[in-house]
Design a protein around this motif. Structure first.
Motif, mmCIF file in Angstrom:
data_model
loop_
_atom_site.group_PDB
_atom_site.id
_atom_site.type_symbol
_atom_site.label_atom_id
_atom_site.label_comp_id
_atom_site.label_asym_id
_atom_site.label_seq_id
_atom_site.Cartn_x
_atom_site.Cartn_y
_atom_site.Cartn_z
ATOM 1 N N GLY A 137 8.872 8.850 0.971
ATOM 2 C CA GLY A 137 8.042 7.689 1.257
ATOM 3 C C GLY A 137 6.568 7.936 1.043
ATOM 4 N N TYR A 138 6.137 9.206 1.049
ATOM 5 C CA TYR A 138 4.752 9.521 0.726
ATOM 6 C C TYR A 138 4.554 9.401 -0.789
ATOM 7 C CZ TYR A 138 3.864 11.581 5.396
ATOM 8 O OH TYR A 138 3.688 11.787 6.743
ATOM 9 N N VAL A 139 3.310 9.317 -1.224
ATOM 10 C CA VAL A 139 3.035 9.224 -2.647
ATOM 11 C C VAL A 139 3.350 10.545 -3.344
ATOM 12 C CG1 VAL A 139 1.259 7.452 -2.405
ATOM 13 C CG2 VAL A 139 0.613 9.868 -2.270
ATOM 14 N N LYS A 140 3.737 10.466 -4.597
ATOM 15 C CA LYS A 140 3.922 11.670 -5.394
ATOM 16 C C LYS A 140 2.549 12.230 -5.734
ATOM 17 C CE LYS A 140 8.381 10.397 -7.395
ATOM 18 N NZ LYS A 140 9.157 10.167 -8.648
ATOM 19 N N GLY A 166 -5.897 9.716 -8.866
ATOM 20 C CA GLY A 166 -4.544 9.880 -8.354
ATOM 21 C C GLY A 166 -4.465 10.731 -7.111
ATOM 22 N N ASN A 167 -3.300 11.347 -6.889
ATOM 23 C CA ASN A 167 -2.969 12.008 -5.632
ATOM 24 C C ASN A 167 -2.850 13.520 -5.833
ATOM 25 O OD1 ASN A 167 -2.499 9.273 -4.633
ATOM 26 N ND2 ASN A 167 -0.536 9.391 -5.712
ATOM 27 N N LYS A 198 -0.882 4.547 -1.802
ATOM 28 C CA LYS A 198 0.167 3.782 -2.484
ATOM 29 C C LYS A 198 -0.334 2.384 -2.848
ATOM 30 C CE LYS A 198 4.100 4.576 -0.730
ATOM 31 N NZ LYS A 198 5.270 4.606 0.192
ATOM 32 N N ALA A 199 -0.987 1.732 -1.907
ATOM 33 C CA ALA A 199 -1.471 0.374 -2.156
ATOM 34 C C ALA A 199 -2.547 0.359 -3.240
ATOM 35 C CB ALA A 199 -2.028 -0.221 -0.859
ATOM 36 N N LEU A 200 -3.448 1.336 -3.212
ATOM 37 C CA LEU A 200 -4.499 1.404 -4.227
ATOM 38 C C LEU A 200 -3.910 1.660 -5.612
ATOM 39 C CD1 LEU A 200 -7.142 3.515 -2.253
ATOM 40 C CD2 LEU A 200 -7.279 1.075 -2.773
ATOM 41 N N SER A 201 -2.898 2.519 -5.672
ATOM 42 C CA SER A 201 -2.266 2.830 -6.957
ATOM 43 C C SER A 201 -1.579 1.603 -7.542
ATOM 44 C CB SER A 201 -1.251 3.960 -6.777
ATOM 45 O OG SER A 201 -0.567 4.217 -7.985
#
Length: 352
Positions: free
Chosen positions: A21-24, A40-41, A308-311
């Protein structure tokens, strides 16, 4: 500051950045930062060494730092409140997302403001600037000296504004930083910036692309609140352990989730704004540390949801998940702040 923590219930687990559930995210070698050219992350740590730009370098130009005090009696926007010591509040039995605070009352305050003017500032020119919460922030001034000297960021003025005291619901700091409205940005625009310009003979740009906000914890969510509600004033946002949770007070039915609403619906459901956002969270960041049990008090999940929302929406952003890091971790700040500021200003073009 730890945002209304009740130590008796503050059980803070260490979170795994690869939790479902966390971002990659891209895991970087220990001690490395993401490139200021990359979006990115990213995952950093567990070791955190001071970046060279976080340490005073005697052989480069040193900016001047000025200090002044603002008194609540002089403010038309924030006359002052305080919550009684050792009190917090209680959840509304009909709505666990609403905290009832009965011990908040009018109270005076003073706030300290520190202003950094780089040696490279040309008098009479409109300078880019950054607004910082919970000031004074001496690390910011050191980093700016070094980055400006290396040409990695434009010569900018930094205005580091102390909060009006207290923390979380019912406090002056909470009222300023956790309220989902444009009021704090308007306070800065009307009551702080004119003082800075008049006291120190500087000119601050009106171009929102040359204006940034930054902060940690509730000061971080405040940084985004300022730009979100006033994108005509600010385009750049930098946050450590942002309090993107439900901490707004007084309760407002128009934003019933407080800053949790940023990733819950505001970012997904609003048109793309001209914002550039850098964020960090620690693996041992805050987790439900007060008496509310509304499912909206996990700082790591909140920041993961933000990324996630920003991506999905297509914002330019960089999100750093720091291993071996606590809330607004000082070692992480000294490792990452230079890179974060360079990333934040990467696409800025000096005004002429």
């Amino acid at each position: 500051m730890l945002c209304g923590i009740n130590p008796a219930v503050a059980q803070i687990p260490t979170r795994d950045p690869h939790t479902p559930g966390y971002v990659k995210a891209t895991e970087l070698p220990d001690g490395a930062n993401p490139s200021p050219d990359s979006n990115g992350n990213f995952i950093i740590g567990p070791t955190h060494h001071d970046a060279p730009e976080s340490v005073v370098q005697a052989d480069i130009p040193q900016g001047k730092i000025y200090h002044f005090t603002m008194n609540s009696k002089d403010s038309k926007i924030y006359p002052g409140i305080a919550r009684e010591p050792n009190t917090f509040g209680s959840p509304d039995p009909a709505n666990p997302a609403k905290l009832i605070v009965t011990t908040s009352h009018p109270a005076p305050y003073n706030r300290q403001v520190a202003v950094y003017v780089p040696e490279q500032y040309v008098p009479g020119t409109a300078a880019p600037f950054i607004i910082g919460a919970d000031g004074p922030d001496n690390l910011l001034f050191v980093v700016l000296d070094n980055l400006i000297a290396k040409g990695k960021v434009p010569p900018m003025i930094a205005i580091s504004i102390g909060n009006g005291s207290g923390d979380a619901q019912g406090s002056q700091r909470g009222l300023e930083y956790d309220t989902m409205s444009g009021l704090y940005a308007e306070f800065v625009e009307k009551e702080v910036l004119p003082l800075v310009e008049s006291k120190y003979q500087v000119k601050l740009t009106k171009n929102p692309d040359g204006r940034a906000t930054m902060g940690g914890s509730s000061g971080g969510s405040c940084a985004l609140v300022m730009a979100w509600y006033h994108p005509e004033l600010y385009h750049r946002v930098l946050t450590y352990s942002g309090t993107y949770i439900n901490q707004q007070w007084p309760y407002n039915p128009e934003s019933p989730q407080g800053a949790w609403g940023f990733h819950g619906h505001l970012i997904p459901e609003s048109p793309l704004k001209p914002l550039r956002i850098w964020m960090e969270v620690g693996d041992q960041d805050l987790f439900n540390p007060n008496i509310m049990r509304d499912g909206m008090h996990d700082w790591v999940l909140a920041n993961e949801n933000m990324a996630k929302a920003l991506s999905v929406k297509g914002y330019p952003y960089q999100f750093v998940f720091a291993r071996n890091a606590r809330h607004v971790d000082g070692n992480v700040r000294k490792q990452t702040l230079p890179e974060a500021l360079e990333w934040l200003w990467k696409d800025y073009h000096l005004e002429h």
